[in-house]
Enzyme design. Sequence first.
Site, PDB file in Angstrom:
ATOM      1  N   GLU A   1      17.957  83.102  44.389  1.00 25.41           N
ATOM      2  CA  GLU A   1      18.640  81.882  44.100  1.00 25.41           C
ATOM      3  C   GLU A   1      20.482  83.085  44.306  1.00 25.41           C
ATOM      4  O   GLU A   1      20.697  83.807  44.733  1.00 25.41           O
ATOM      5  CB  GLU A   1      18.515  82.044  42.500  1.00 25.41           C
ATOM      6  CG  GLU A   1      17.785  80.536  42.227  1.00 25.41           C
ATOM      7  CD  GLU A   1      16.947  80.922  42.112  1.00 25.41           C
ATOM      8  OE1 GLU A   1      15.963  79.907  41.725  1.00 25.41           O
ATOM      9  OE2 GLU A   1      16.565  81.873  41.609  1.00 25.41           O
ATOM     10  N   THR A   2      20.791  82.069  44.619  1.00 23.39           N
ATOM     11  CA  THR A   2      22.689  81.956  44.871  1.00 23.39           C
ATOM     12  C   THR A   2      23.183  81.491  43.536  1.00 23.39           C
ATOM     13  O   THR A   2      23.493  80.654  43.808  1.00 23.39           O
ATOM     14  CB  THR A   2      23.150  81.856  46.243  1.00 23.39           C
ATOM     15  OG1 THR A   2      22.881  83.031  47.632  1.00 23.39           O
ATOM     16  CG2 THR A   2      24.630  82.359  46.484  1.00 23.39           C
TER      17      THR A   2
END
Length: 278
Positions: free
Chosen positions: A46-47
């Site tokens: 995830e970002t």
Amino acid sequence: MQIPVFTVDAFTNQPFSGNPAAVCLLENDLDEALHQKIATEMNLSETAFIRKLSPGDDFTKSSCFGLRWFTPASEVPLCGHATLAAAAVLFHIKKNTNSVLTFVTLSGELKARQVEDHIVLDLPLYLTYPQAAIGDMIVQDLRYSPDTKKLLVRLSDAYERSVLEELQVSAQRFLSAEKTGKVKGLILTLKGNSSGEHKGHDFYSRYFAPWYGILEDPVTGSAHAVLSSYWSEQLGKKEMLAFQCSRRGGELKISLRNDGRVDIAGQIAIVLKGNLIF
């Protein structure tokens, strides 16, 4: 354009373990398509994108921010470890002066606070419901969380932790077996040991989400928002210590609240500071 970016290993205090998340601080609105392009470029599970909710907001002084999470393939409705990472950037790098931070997200308002050397996340608690299944391993219980589209598979108590750790999985088999859209994440879990080398953990887990472009997520806060309700019911406990048995591994402290939510606490290690330039 330059955007500050950080990589934070979540649910660990050791660099290069736990679950890494990229965190981007957005001073201004970002073109919608760029969120996904940046997440694909960062290529982590995830970002996180932290955005100001009004022009006068300040990353050091404000207490409420917008927060979104993207895998390399798509946006997701909830990500615990990237929320932990986002809070760590605000608390430890931006030196945010507030005792509690609020994030406005697709899963409602999430809060983060510092307690000694941990950051505690206030997350929704998701219930699970019995299911039926056929498989090669001995399954003790099978539950489904309709709110999160996560399938929880509890392996037999006869198995040791090593069986869960050594289990080999195939993303393609998962994708071939589930095409309805009903399942977006698979949790494998096992009751903890009361004795032996790994005693002290109430339960173990691994988490797979190839439907979001992630074969295995190293340490998953959102999965523990499901696991917490299940294991609290099974063990008759509201305070638990969990360990996610991925190759990187990570530990989560769990406390069920009386308001139908759950506090999940973890440590962090900041391993990268820089700027995206485009």
